[in-house]
Motif scaffolding. Structure first.
Motif, PDB file in Angstrom:
ATOM      1  N   LYS A  44       0.837  -1.192   0.000  1.00  0.00           N
ATOM      2  CA  LYS A  44       0.000   0.000   0.000  1.00  0.00           C
ATOM      3  C   LYS A  44       0.878   1.250   0.000  1.00  0.00           C
ATOM      4  O   LYS A  44       1.902   1.288   0.674  1.00  0.00           O
ATOM      5  N   PRO A  45       0.493   2.264  -0.742  1.00  0.00           N
ATOM      6  CA  PRO A  45       1.297   3.493  -0.731  1.00  0.00           C
ATOM      7  C   PRO A  45       1.161   4.201   0.614  1.00  0.00           C
ATOM      8  O   PRO A  45       0.106   4.184   1.243  1.00  0.00           O
ATOM      9  N   GLU A  46       2.267   4.796   1.023  1.00  0.00           N
ATOM     10  CA  GLU A  46       2.233   5.526   2.294  1.00  0.00           C
ATOM     11  C   GLU A  46       1.495   6.842   2.104  1.00  0.00           C
ATOM     12  O   GLU A  46       1.723   7.563   1.134  1.00  0.00           O
ATOM     13  N   THR A  47       0.636   7.148   3.036  1.00  0.00           N
ATOM     14  CA  THR A  47      -0.098   8.408   2.970  1.00  0.00           C
ATOM     15  C   THR A  47       0.307   9.275   4.151  1.00  0.00           C
ATOM     16  O   THR A  47       0.443   8.802   5.279  1.00  0.00           O
ATOM     17  N   ASP A  48       0.530  10.534   3.893  1.00  0.00           N
ATOM     18  CA  ASP A  48       0.895  11.469   4.954  1.00  0.00           C
ATOM     19  C   ASP A  48      -0.374  12.094   5.520  1.00  0.00           C
ATOM     20  O   ASP A  48      -1.326  12.365   4.780  1.00  0.00           O
ATOM     21  N   PRO A  49      -0.401  12.374   6.810  1.00  0.00           N
ATOM     22  CA  PRO A  49      -1.592  13.028   7.365  1.00  0.00           C
ATOM     23  C   PRO A  49      -1.688  14.470   6.870  1.00  0.00           C
ATOM     24  O   PRO A  49      -0.692  15.104   6.530  1.00  0.00           O
ATOM     25  N   TRP A  50      -2.901  14.946   6.834  1.00  0.00           N
ATOM     26  CA  TRP A  50      -3.156  16.299   6.385  1.00  0.00           C
ATOM     27  C   TRP A  50      -2.885  17.253   7.524  1.00  0.00           C
ATOM     28  O   TRP A  50      -3.523  17.150   8.581  1.00  0.00           O
TER      29      TRP A  50
END
Length: 55
Positions: A44-50
């Motif tokens: 899964k691609p890493e997602t950064d928090p907003w």
């Protein structure tokens, strides 16, 4: 009435389907796609928090 005599029409039907099923599938299956699909990774691609403030 010649339409009610099934002998010539049935033979034409059978031979036309025989030709259709022996000639067309190899031609269709010979087609290749110009771009072969590439396998995608299962990671899964890493997602950064907003980090924007909402107030």
């Amino acid at each position: 009435m010649p339409q009610l005599n099934p002998a010539p029409w049935f033979a034409i039907l059978v031979f036309s389907w025989l030709i259709f099923l022996t000639v067309v599938p190899p031609k269709v299956l010979a087609h290749t796609f110009p771009n072969e699909p590439t396998l995608q990774s299962t990671k899964k691609p890493e997602t950064d928090p907003w980090t924007w403030p909402w107030h």
